[in-house]
Design a protein around this motif. Structure first.
Motif, PDB file in Angstrom:
ATOM      1  N   LYS A 322       0.823  -1.200   0.000  1.00  0.00           N
ATOM      2  CA  LYS A 322       0.000   0.000   0.000  1.00  0.00           C
ATOM      3  C   LYS A 322       0.863   1.258   0.000  1.00  0.00           C
ATOM      4  O   LYS A 322       0.632   2.187  -0.774  1.00  0.00           O
ATOM      5  CB  LYS A 322      -0.916   0.019   1.233  1.00  0.00           C
ATOM      6  CG  LYS A 322      -1.828  -1.180   1.349  1.00  0.00           C
ATOM      7  CD  LYS A 322      -2.756  -1.081   2.530  1.00  0.00           C
ATOM      8  CE  LYS A 322      -2.049  -0.996   3.872  1.00  0.00           C
ATOM      9  NZ  LYS A 322      -1.358  -2.241   4.260  1.00  0.00           N
ATOM     10  N   SER A 323       1.867   1.265   0.889  1.00  0.00           N
ATOM     11  CA  SER A 323       2.707   2.451   0.964  1.00  0.00           C
ATOM     12  C   SER A 323       3.476   2.647  -0.334  1.00  0.00           C
ATOM     13  O   SER A 323       3.674   3.775  -0.776  1.00  0.00           O
ATOM     14  CB  SER A 323       3.683   2.333   2.131  1.00  0.00           C
ATOM     15  OG  SER A 323       2.948   2.258   3.330  1.00  0.00           O
ATOM     16  N   GLU A 324       3.909   1.561  -0.957  1.00  0.00           N
ATOM     17  CA  GLU A 324       4.606   1.669  -2.244  1.00  0.00           C
ATOM     18  C   GLU A 324       3.704   2.315  -3.279  1.00  0.00           C
ATOM     19  O   GLU A 324       4.144   3.146  -4.075  1.00  0.00           O
ATOM     20  CB  GLU A 324       5.050   0.286  -2.743  1.00  0.00           C
ATOM     21  CG  GLU A 324       6.408  -0.160  -2.261  1.00  0.00           C
ATOM     22  CD  GLU A 324       6.369  -0.696  -0.847  1.00  0.00           C
ATOM     23  OE1 GLU A 324       5.290  -0.671  -0.221  1.00  0.00           O
ATOM     24  OE2 GLU A 324       7.423  -1.127  -0.354  1.00  0.00           O
ATOM     25  N   LEU A 325       2.452   1.924  -3.271  1.00  0.00           N
ATOM     26  CA  LEU A 325       1.499   2.498  -4.210  1.00  0.00           C
ATOM     27  C   LEU A 325       1.407   4.010  -4.003  1.00  0.00           C
ATOM     28  O   LEU A 325       1.490   4.794  -4.947  1.00  0.00           O
ATOM     29  CB  LEU A 325       0.123   1.832  -4.007  1.00  0.00           C
ATOM     30  CG  LEU A 325      -1.024   2.363  -4.864  1.00  0.00           C
ATOM     31  CD1 LEU A 325      -0.737   2.125  -6.335  1.00  0.00           C
ATOM     32  CD2 LEU A 325      -2.339   1.708  -4.460  1.00  0.00           C
ATOM     33  N   GLY A 328       4.603   5.862  -4.953  1.00  0.00           N
ATOM     34  CA  GLY A 328       4.768   5.894  -6.398  1.00  0.00           C
ATOM     35  C   GLY A 328       3.918   6.986  -7.034  1.00  0.00           C
ATOM     36  O   GLY A 328       4.372   7.724  -7.902  1.00  0.00           O
ATOM     37  N   LEU A 329       2.680   7.102  -6.585  1.00  0.00           N
ATOM     38  CA  LEU A 329       1.788   8.123  -7.138  1.00  0.00           C
ATOM     39  C   LEU A 329       2.263   9.529  -6.776  1.00  0.00           C
ATOM     40  O   LEU A 329       2.077  10.476  -7.528  1.00  0.00           O
ATOM     41  CB  LEU A 329       0.353   7.907  -6.622  1.00  0.00           C
ATOM     42  CG  LEU A 329      -0.361   6.673  -7.168  1.00  0.00           C
ATOM     43  CD1 LEU A 329      -1.648   6.403  -6.398  1.00  0.00           C
ATOM     44  CD2 LEU A 329      -0.663   6.852  -8.654  1.00  0.00           C
ATOM     45  N   PHE A 330       2.853   9.631  -5.620  1.00  0.00           N
ATOM     46  CA  PHE A 330       3.273  10.932  -5.098  1.00  0.00           C
ATOM     47  C   PHE A 330       4.645  11.333  -5.658  1.00  0.00           C
ATOM     48  O   PHE A 330       5.111  12.448  -5.449  1.00  0.00           O
ATOM     49  CB  PHE A 330       3.322  10.830  -3.573  1.00  0.00           C
ATOM     50  CG  PHE A 330       3.543  12.129  -2.850  1.00  0.00           C
ATOM     51  CD1 PHE A 330       2.697  13.219  -3.055  1.00  0.00           C
ATOM     52  CD2 PHE A 330       4.580  12.267  -1.942  1.00  0.00           C
ATOM     53  CE1 PHE A 330       2.885  14.412  -2.364  1.00  0.00           C
ATOM     54  CE2 PHE A 330       4.779  13.458  -1.244  1.00  0.00           C
ATOM     55  CZ  PHE A 330       3.925  14.530  -1.464  1.00  0.00           C
ATOM     56  N   GLY A 331       5.307  10.425  -6.318  1.00  0.00           N
ATOM     57  CA  GLY A 331       6.620  10.751  -6.878  1.00  0.00           C
ATOM     58  C   GLY A 331       7.752  10.665  -5.873  1.00  0.00           C
ATOM     59  O   GLY A 331       8.860  11.118  -6.141  1.00  0.00           O
ATOM     60  N   SER A 332       7.491  10.082  -4.712  1.00  0.00           N
ATOM     61  CA  SER A 332       8.545  10.033  -3.699  1.00  0.00           C
ATOM     62  C   SER A 332       9.306   8.715  -3.711  1.00  0.00           C
ATOM     63  O   SER A 332      10.265   8.541  -2.978  1.00  0.00           O
ATOM     64  CB  SER A 332       7.954  10.284  -2.312  1.00  0.00           C
ATOM     65  OG  SER A 332       6.808   9.509  -2.109  1.00  0.00           O
TER      66      SER A 332
END
Ligand code: ATP
Ligand code: ATP
Ligand code: MG
Ligand code: MG
Lengths: 525, 347, 339, 347
Positions: A322-325, A328-332
């Motif tokens: 979940k955190s990876e998702l 990834g969306l946030f660009g971090s």
């Protein structure tokens, strides 16, 4: 003030708290608390954020020796002058802040055996074999299944959930008379919480007394024999099983609880889907479209759409990705493989700064490590991501507009604080969480990502945050709530996704699934 | 199901053994290569007396560096080591020459003084809650001044003339000079001292419970306190140990110089801190540790001796030192997959 | 490589040898260890370059160690030099008690040893002692001071204690003060890693307190430079005269600036001395030197002479003061002055 | 509303105003009292030239200290300031004397060099992920050596003799010397520079968003990154600023002596770090800040000048310095009700 409601007398009290008070400087947090805890019972200590629960617990744990009033243990007045003294008297505590419990640089095993190491009784030589055997015992107590290789690793490599489990396991090893758990489940998924409570039940059967702090009332309902409510520094209710929520909630939250009862309890007591949620309307344009994204090294590619104007809830166990998702969306952080397309953007954000400028916001899961700045005030923490909005074009900060933003958030989310300039380390855990969520609510988001946003916040605040988050969706933004807690997602989401080891096993409007469907989806079915 | 919370595969660190090896042993390799190079190119470097000599020269900075290392484990940094070493030089000289005492007494007095300064540091940091850098900076000034007040700004040498025209009664005793000049078999005493103290500090830090707790106090004082560790006691002990080791370094200097040189110890601070810092990067551990510090001291000494033998002027040596350090650090940090800084580590 | 560069002090290329080199200089280069207390700063830099230049000319390979004012390191360096068994050892500066036992060892090991500017006790023998006489330097410049200001005046001292040459110069000062009934109104100063800059505030404060001093003695050129700045800052350059010791090109510039209060200094030419020390040990190795000591005379250099003769470099000073050019000290047909 | 705000009265943080005031203004008070004492007891201290002189002497260390302060805001520490200042001294002298350029060019070259060293530090720290202390220690050695290689270990003075026997073409220009010796009205130029730079740094750190973000990066880099701050950029900028300010300090030193003194700047490191550290405790803020640093520089300079006027030898001054520092620190930390060390903050 509601007079304390006393439950029927119980058998011998392990710990009696008599008129205990505590202030931080001029701030009087506890104003004379009375409490009896007997062996073989689980007492839930309830209260809104900032009610003083953690403070009371720290007193029992010997971390605040300068309290007033007295504490009797086994009928004898006890001097809880230090953590060691408390431990010697049979009180073992898991504190609310996980990071307060683990020591980076030491191995997982050394952390599991840390109480043994710290205690004066142990040998002055470091016996690694002994450390390992203590650690293995701790692993067994909670059935963590960590291999020796894991035990030898630096504890800093553990995520927050594993760190939380570690601290609980270590405490259980002490075989205390009184076990205190301050929000032990806030960083755990329900499966792990269930495992923990299995152990707690067993200990209760062995005659142990347990004090549990939690904002998850479902949990409390399931395990507590008695609930004690703190409010405004005093005990406002003390009720035995079966817990009567209509009594407890007003005692916790005061008059404002009236409107809550309905909503909160419905979501907290399972099975009832949330009312008046949007039904999916055909082929809406997605704000984000993921194509063949691999969240974890070993996971299958994932396709996923996120839509405007709705709250997407994503549930999954620890390590599901979940955190990876979210990152990834946030660009971090990058994904192992795959692409994302954002509606209206030429390319996905490559840095958090770019994301924020494009209205993509993230509330990260680990408050202490990822959101708090030591020594910073509410006002500064709030304005950090939007610093250009509170400064002129030439970069000069505008204190007034900073303060105004802060005051708005403080009021909207009911943050208990002296004012916008209060430092965050003076706030209770729940109130800190409100600040780090609240700072993303001032500006309308295009995509708002919330990773475990309800960690440690009380019912009322959960509702307040929920309302604000839904307002973001109502104004046309897309909201993604990532959580290991199915109830939380049911309470807030329009659509629910289940993630298992980086793969989607369920994607459905919330109105069309039951809790059982979701739990089934966890097992990958 | 419990096991799946930590799938071993997700930790890619194991996947790159070569890189891991470079990170871990890169620094050691740089040292070994450098020593190898000097061994081959400089015939005088090969002599056994020179090789023992490396340890002899590394001894004061290594021992003071071990003190700094211990202070660093509890999350602090001790800026007073240089001045404490200088104080030990003057104090031991004063005790022997003016006080006319034997070497043993001088050694005892200096060690007690070192411990006392450590206690003062501890009191300032633990009790008066002054941040470690500021507290030890204050002691640094004060001790440096006190030393000079004690000797009236003068170097103390055997049978010097006193203010009243008489000759000082005492002298540097042979026993005291043994500290620097003694040998056991072919091995010079300072080398032995360095080895013994390194092993002791290594044993303390790695093999005893106390060592673990020192690290714990540095990494997370609050967690340590809640687990019942007497945090103040451990921090105090670390500063006392640092003070005593700085004194030992000072005694070695005094014995080597053979007089109470007022300027002795001045350059020790930067060197001791440098080797302790460099030591954190050795073995890719990124925490202060005994072997790392000693290896750092040996590396720096090797460079000084080797480059001198090659006839490089001292300032070219500085550039070379910087370059070697850089290579070693690039190996340890830039290639590392671990995060560069750990919480609780002095940065 | 700096070894090839000229000594700054003397631009002349020196006479060439008029005879072939004797043994052992006729074969592969002879290794000589130069163990220095410090190589930093203009004085020591020039000294080292003079030594290097002479060594190259005499077919000597100098292995130089520089303790950078760390006396413990110098002791180690000297021990290491002894262990390496070079043809000879040169010790440049050092603390008496540090150097004495090691020189004994070197002599015992049969290594010819020459010592520059270290006073060794009488029980150490068998080495060659060379020095620039601190006493003579101080006496010359203080003599000029008394000539300039007369007796019974208020004066100040800027120096530091604990450093052997400064202590020796200070002893002369004490005597001159007493003999001439001078009134020492202040004593300040320190030696640091940036001596010139760090002394300015100290002297400034002292001058504010005692603007009526007639002269200041600052017996180390790094300190003298700081004193000069402090005097100028207080606009006292017409009232206060400054007396220093040592000379470098940089010092000459300060001395010859218009209105400079630095009116006299006493000095040797460090480049010449470095070369002469190397020549001396070379002669010893060739079996052509039998003295136990050599003294290098210093000269008094006054601002007036410098200004009159438009002297701006140490080279010019050497020309004007042939005494500084040690062309007759420790030379031979095969070994002319190369500095 | 789920939770009502606590009544304002229960948070009467102003309840201990005396203690608060001592914590906040204790350090300032110590400085003022000391200055007052000197003003009364030392008639010569009172002269306006002396009072401006305090600022003149405080200028190099204060300006270099401000550079260290900026590096400290991003959680780092810059050990290369001393060698950068020394490099600026030699480089500017070299440019004017050997390169025969005017003062303006020399100043430009030195400032660019300072910025370059800052960039190198930034690259080592941000890109190569070497911890700041180790990275700046490495640059410190390298730059120190490079400087001496540049000038061949010699001081550079106007019209010096070159190796080939010729006289150097250039000299320290009057424009350059104005840096140290110029006056605007009664105010010496270095004092003006110190004041201007302090105000600029204060404004940058306290009043602009860049300053805020520098502090954010220092307080928690990960949280800052997730709040959209370009952490690497800000850390780099901080080291570049530190390098440039160190160069400015070096230029002042060069102009004061009027030569490219090889040893200038060597002692600046410890002083600059000391004033920046001391500055953190001023105003009870416990974070690096511009006023604190400048006040620290003025306090230390005042002590040097005042104690010299009283005729104390320098080593007694050291003891006095230690004592004054101690009193000020006790006020700032020991009496403070705040916790002494905050995680993630440079202490
Ligand atoms: N160290 C401290 N310094 C000052 N105030 C404090 C400190 N610790 C707690 N407080 C204050 O005491 C009050 C009670 O805090 P406490 O942590 O006990 O709340 P809690 O009931 O545990 O809340 P939560 O549910 O959010 O964890 C809060 O107002 C908080 O601001
Ligand atoms: N620092 C790290 N280094 C290596 N692997 C890690 C690290 N942090 C997490 N992981 C692993 O990455 C995987 C995915 O973790 P992630 O945090 O995305 O899970 P999640 O679904 O968000 O669960 P939760 O947040 O509830 O822990 C897990 O297996 C975890 O152990
Ligand atoms: Mg709490
Ligand atoms: Mg997660």
């Amino acid at each position: 003030m509601t007079p304390p409601l006393t439950a029927e007398p119980r058998t011998e009290a392990v710990v009696s708290v008599r008129g205990v008070g505590k202030s931080f400087g001029p701030n009087v947090v506890l104003k004379g608390v009375d409490l009896e805890i007997s062996s073989g019972e689980v007492v839930a200590l309830l209260g809104a954020n900032g009610a003083g629960k953690s403070t009371l617990i720290k007193i029992l744990a010997g971390a605040h020796p300068d309290h007033t009033g007295e504490v009797l243990i086994g009928g004898e007045p006890a001097r809880l002058s230090s953590p060691t003294a408390a431990r010697a008297l049979g009180i073992a505590t898991v504190h609310q802040r996980v990071r307060e419990g683990i020591v980076p640089g030491l191995t997982v095993a050394e952390n599991l055996a840390f109480d043994e190491l710290a205690g004066g009784g142990a040998s002055w030589l470091l016996r690694r074999r002994e450390v390992m055997s203590v650690a293995r015992r701790a692993v067994e107590v909670l059935d963590l299944g960590w291999s020796d290789a894991v035990l030898r690793r630096d504890v800093a490599t553990l995520g927050i959930s594993d760190a939380q489990l570690l601290v609980v396991a270590r405490t259980l090893l002490q075989r205390p008379r009184l076990l205190i758990l301050d929000e032990p489940t806030s960083a755990l998924s329900s499966a792990e919480a269930d495992r923990l409570f299995g152990v707690v039940r067993q200990l209760r059967a062995d005659g142990l007394a347990v004090v549990l702090v939690s904002h998850r009332l479902g949990e409390v309902d399931a395990i507590a024999d008695r609930a004690v409510v703190l409010r405004d520094g005093r005990v406002t209710a003390d009720v035995a099983k079966p817990l009567s929520w209509p009594v407890i909630l007003p005692a916790m939250l005061g008059a404002s609880a009236e409107g809550l009862k309905a909503t909160v309890l419905e979501h907290d007591t399972p099975e009832t889907p949330a009312p008046e949620r949007k039904a999916p309307d055909g082929d809406r344009p997605a704000v984000v479209r993921l194509r063949r994204v691999k969240l974890l090294d070993e996971s299958p590619p994932l396709d996923l759409q996120i839509y405007n104007g709705e709250v997407t809830g994503i549930v999954g166990l620890i390590g599901a990705g979940k955190s990876e998702l979210a990152h990834g969306l946030f660009g971090s952080a990058g994904w192992t493989a795959g692409t994302a397309e954002f509606d209206g953007l030429a390319r996905p954000p490559r840095t958090p700064g770019e994301a924020i400028r494009n209205g993509i916001y993230l509330v990260p899961e680990d408050r202490a490590d990822q959101a708090l700045l030591p020594g910073w005030s509410i006002q500064r923490t709030l304005s950090l991501p939007f610093i250009t909005k509170v400064s002129s074009r030439v970069g000069v900060l505008n204190g007034g507009s900073e303060r105004d933003r802060a005051s708005t958030v403080i009021e909207k989310l009911g943050i208990v604080a002296r004012g916008p300039r209060t430092e965050l380390n003076e706030l209770s855990g729940g109130n800190q969480q409100k600040v780090v969520v609240g700072r993303w609510l001032v500006e309308q988001a295009r995509l708002l990502l919330l990773d475990e946003p309800f960690r440690g916040v009380d019912l009322g605040a959960r509702r307040d945050i929920g309302d604000q988050v839904r307002a973001v969706a109502g104004a046309g933004g897309a909201v993604v709530v990532l959580s290991a807690d199915v109830d939380e997602v049911f309470e807030i989401a329009d659509r629910i996704l289940v993630l298992v080891e980086g793969a989607l096993t369920l994607d459905s409007p919330i109105t069309e699934v039951s809790r059982d469907d979701v739990v089934r989806a966890f097992s990958g079915a | 199901m419990a096991t799946e919370s930590l799938p071993a595969t997700s930790f890619a660190a194991r996947a790159l053994p070569v890189r891991e090896a470079i990170v871990r042993y890169g620094f050691v390799a740089v040292t070994v290569i450098l020593i190898g190079y000097f061994l081959i190119s400089q015939p005088n470097f090969r002599t056994s007396s020179n090789l023992w000599g490396l340890l002899v020269y590394a001894a004061p900075v290594g021992i003071a560096g071990l003190g700094v290392t211990i202070a660093m484990t509890v999350g602090g940094l001790d800026l007073s080591v240089g001045s404490v070493a200088g104080f030990a030089v003057s104090l031991s000289a004063w005790t022997m020459v003016i006080g006319n005492q034997v070497g043993g007494v001088a050694i005892g007095v200096a060690l007690v003084a070192g411990a006392l300064v450590g206690l003062i540091n501890a009191a300032l940091i633990v009790w008066a809650r002054i941040p470690d850098l500021l507290a030890t900076l204050t002691t640094m000034f004060a001790i440096q001044g006190l030393k000079l007040v004690l000797v009236d700004g003068k170097s103390i040498s055997s049978r010097m003339t006193l203010d009243d025209g008489s000759t000082a009664p005492g002298k540097f005793t042979d026993g005291f000079l043994y500290l620097a000049q003694g040998k056991i078999g072919p091995v010079p005493f300072p080398a032995i001292l360095l080895i013994v103290i390194s092993v002791l500090v290594w044993f303390l830090l790695e093999k005893t419970r106390w060592g673990r707790l020192l690290y714990a106090v540095g990494a997370n004082p609050e967690a340590s306190r809640l687990a019942g560790v007497r945090v103040g006691l451990y921090r105090s002990a670390a500063y006392v140990a640092a003070g005593v080791l700085a004194s030992v370094a000072g005694l070695l200097l005094a014995a080597r110089i053979g007089q109470g040189d007022v300027s002795a110890g001045n350059s020790l601070l930067l060197d001791a801190v440098a080797v302790a810092l460099v030591g954190t990067s050795v073995l890719g551990r990124n925490v202060p540790n005994a072997w790392g510090t000693v290896l750092g001291a040996i590396l720096i000494t090797t460079m000084v001796v080797g480059f001198s033998m090659m006839g490089l002027p001292y300032y070219v040596q500085d550039v070379a030192k910087g370059a070697v350090l850089l290579v070693a650090l690039l190996f340890s940090y830039t290639l590392s997959t671990r995060r560069a800084t750990l919480p609780g580590q002095p940065t | 490589d700096s070894t090839e560069s000229d000594a700054s002090s003397s631009p002349s290329t020196g006479p060439t040898a008029s005879a072939p080199r004797p043994k052992p200089f006729d074969a592969s280069p002879v290794t000589v260890a130069l163990v220095r207390q410090s190589g930093a700063g203009d004085y020591f830099e020039a000294w080292g370059q003079g030594a290097q230049k002479q060594a190259t000319a005499a077919n000597i390979k100098l292995t130089i160690t520089d303790a950078r004012n760390d006396n413990a390191k110098q002791a180690s360096d000297l021990q290491q030099a002894i262990d390496a068994k070079p043809a000879a050892i040169i010790v440049d500066h050092g603390q008496t008690d540090t150097i004495a036992p090691l020189v004994k060892k070197a002599v015992a090991a049969g290594i010819p040893t020459i010592v520059y500017d270290v006073a060794l006790p009488a029980d150490v023998t068998g080495y060659i002692a060379t020095s620039q006489s601190d006493e003579s330097l101080a006496e010359q410049v203080l003599g000029q001071m008394i000539k300039d200001i007369g007796q019974g005046q208020k004066v100040g001292l800027v120096s530091a204690t604990g450093f052997a040459p400064l202590d020796r110069r200070g002893a002369v000062w004490k005597k001159v003060v007493a003999d001439n009934k001078l009134q020492q109104v202040f004593f300040t100063g320190k030696v640091t890693e940036s001596t010139a800059t760090d002394n300015i505030p100290l002297v400034d404060a002292a001058l504010k307190q005692h603007p009526d001093v007639k002269a200041i003695f600052a017996p180390y050129d790094e300190i003298t430079k700081g004193v000069v700045q402090a005097v100028k800052q207080n606009n006292l350059q017409d009232k206060v005269k400054v007396y220093g010791i040592d000379i470098s090109n940089a010092d000459l510039q300060v001395m010859t600036e218009s209105g400079s209060p630095w009116v006299a200094t006493a000095a040797t030419d460090p480049g010449q001395i470095g070369a002469a020390v190397v020549r001396t040990i070379a002669l010893k190795l060739a079996g052509q030197f039998n003295e136990a000591s050599v003294q290098f005379p210093g000269v008094l250099i006054t601002q007036k002479v410098l200004q009159d003769q438009k002297i701006t470099t140490v080279g010019d000073v050497v020309k004007a003061e042939p005494k500084l050019k040690l062309d007759t000290t420790s030379v031979a047909d095969w070994l002319p002055n190369a500095a």
